[in-house]
Design a protein around this motif. Structure first.
Motif, PDB file in Angstrom:
ATOM      1  N   LEU A  72     -22.602  15.819   7.053  1.00  0.00           N
ATOM      2  CA  LEU A  72     -23.333  15.833   8.313  1.00  0.00           C
ATOM      3  C   LEU A  72     -22.672  14.821   9.247  1.00  0.00           C
ATOM      4  N   ALA A  73     -23.393  13.885   9.827  1.00  0.00           N
ATOM      5  CA  ALA A  73     -22.778  12.899  10.721  1.00  0.00           C
ATOM      6  C   ALA A  73     -22.407  11.612   9.984  1.00  0.00           C
ATOM      7  N   HIS A 108     -23.108   5.022   1.897  1.00  0.00           N
ATOM      8  CA  HIS A 108     -22.892   5.239   3.333  1.00  0.00           C
ATOM      9  C   HIS A 108     -21.860   4.236   3.806  1.00  0.00           C
ATOM     10  N   TRP A 109     -20.898   4.715   4.577  1.00  0.00           N
ATOM     11  CA  TRP A 109     -19.792   3.878   5.067  1.00  0.00           C
ATOM     12  C   TRP A 109     -19.790   3.814   6.586  1.00  0.00           C
ATOM     13  N   GLY A 110     -20.364   4.844   7.239  1.00  0.00           N
ATOM     14  CA  GLY A 110     -20.405   4.859   8.694  1.00  0.00           C
ATOM     15  C   GLY A 110     -21.263   6.002   9.197  1.00  0.00           C
TER      16      GLY A 110
END
Length: 426
Positions: free
Chosen positions: A96-97, A173-175
């Protein structure tokens, strides 16, 4: 109690990876007259204090109290690695985003303890250096990673036993919306090099919550990686203390902090490698000894192999052997298993108990319940490779292999004291 516990807190906070743990111990050794040697160099023949580092493994020794090459060794062993999340070689991808990082679980971690935690990054990076390669340590204590768990509203059975898929549900999560760089670019920017210079990495996530004293009287230590940096810390301070004391009988005092215990030890720097036997042989030959004198020295050698021990859990007393209950702040623990999962035998146990009497420290006895499987550690491996009398021991611990473990403050003082006595027997 306060000094030893605070030393452990400082050691844990300075050592987010095995590579950093070696450098933390190395600095302590440097400050106490130890000289760093390179494996490829010729070693000095005069008695002294020395150490070497291979990746996440450190070996330090003193021949100041040796009486020739056949003297024998007193060895304290531990390991520097702990379960964690390691960054994959091609970690970057999107969902996704979100930008995610691919990770691979290292060792027997308690997966759920890594969820909803602020995570940083640490380890080592291999860089292009002209036509060669150099290594640099990296440590980023910014909250850059997080593995978010599913809301209970979307899985009402979560409290019945949450199962996390390690491939798809453990990726941090990284970004968001393209905010994060590619991982190689991030390392390059952090180290001040180009991305093309980044040739490889051994980088892992680490918990950003610092270790701390815990409890109404500070009677406990809470923090990550105590299995087994608590032993690495105590062993380092014990060696420094021991080399300033002349033992009753001549001996070569040695500390070995292995990497890769949590994944079986069969690597270039694990306990099953040739590293420790090679170092023992080189120490012997540097003292002018022959191979026969090496084997004579090994016949006089005693190894104390330290890993953490299970304290009896007050909420799960039934999971423990009822006549071998282990108290927090009750003293170091002899670990015994008749099927060889621990290396302790009667002579090794006797040597450890004598060290406890010398140090004024009580010793506890641990065995696993007969109907439960028993874990293992580096003791049986080093015993098999060296043929030396070996004892496995540990410090009482709760939440072992969690991202945040618990040990006793008073145990830290007793831990270092018994190891210093073991290295310099009266």
């Amino acid at each position: 109690m306060t000094e030893a516990a605070d030393r452990l807190v400082d050691y844990l906070n300075a050592s987010p990876s095995p590579f950093h743990a070696c450098e933390t111990s190395a600095k302590l050794l440097d400050d106490n007259g130890f000289a760093r040697l390179q494996e490829y160099a010729e070693w000095p023949t005069e008695p002294g204090r020395y150490y070497l580092v291979r990746g996440g493994t450190l070996i330090a020794w003193s021949t100041e109290h040796s009486d020739g090459p056949a003297t024998g060794f007193r060895i304290v062993g531990a390991h520097t690695d702990s379960p964690n999340l390691r960054i994959k070689p091609r970690p970057d991808h999107d969902s996704l985003a979100w930008q995610l990082l691919g990770v691979e679980p290292y060792g027997g971690l308690i997966v759920n303890s890594w969820l909803d935690r602020d995570l940083g990054l640490s380890g080592r990076v291999a860089l292009r250096d002209g036509s060669g390669i150099r290594e640099e340590l990296v440590r980023v204590d910014d909250p850059l990673l997080r593995v978010s768990r599913l809301a209970i509203h979307l899985d009402r059975s979560m409290n019945d036993g949450e199962q996390i898929n390690r491939q798809f549900q453990l990726e941090p999560h990284w970004g968001l919306d393209g905010s994060a760089p590619a991982f190689a670019d991030f390392l390059a920017d952090t180290l001040g090099v180009t991305a093309e210079d980044v040739l490889g990495w051994d980088v892992m996530a680490h918990d950003l919550q610092p270790a701390t004293r815990f409890g109404h009287r500070g009677e406990l230590v809470a923090g990550a990686r105590q299995d087994n940096l608590a032993t690495s810390c105590a062993g380092t301070y014990a060696l420094i203390e021991a080399v300033d004391k002349a033992p009753a009988a001549p001996t070569t005092q040695l500390l070995v902090l292995f990497d890769h215990e949590e994944i079986g030890s069969t690597t270039d720097r694990g306990a099953a490698s040739s590293l420790l036997p090679t170092v023992l042989e080189r120490i012997t030959t540097s003292l002018g000894g022959s191979r026969d004198e090496l084997h004579r020295a090994l016949a006089r050698t005693v190894i104390a192999s330290g890993d953490m021990a299970h304290a009896t859990h007050p909420n799960y007393v039934d999971r423990h052997e009822p006549r071998h209950l282990i108290a927090m702040n009750g003293g170091p623990v002899l670990k015994i298993n008749v099927n060889g999962r621990y290396a302790t035998d009667a002579p090794g146990a006797a040597a450890f108990r004598l060290a406890g009497q010398q140090a004024g420290v009580p010793v506890q006895d641990f065995v696993t319940r007969s109907d439960l499987p028993c874990g293992s550690t580096v003791g049986p491996i080093t015993s098999a490779l060296s043929g030396a009398t070996t004892v496995d021991f540990g410090a009482p611990t709760l939440s072992m292999h969690s991202i945040r473990e618990l040990t006793g403050s008073e145990d830290q003082r007793m831990y270092a004291a018994i190891l210093a006595a073991f290295l310099s027997p009266a």
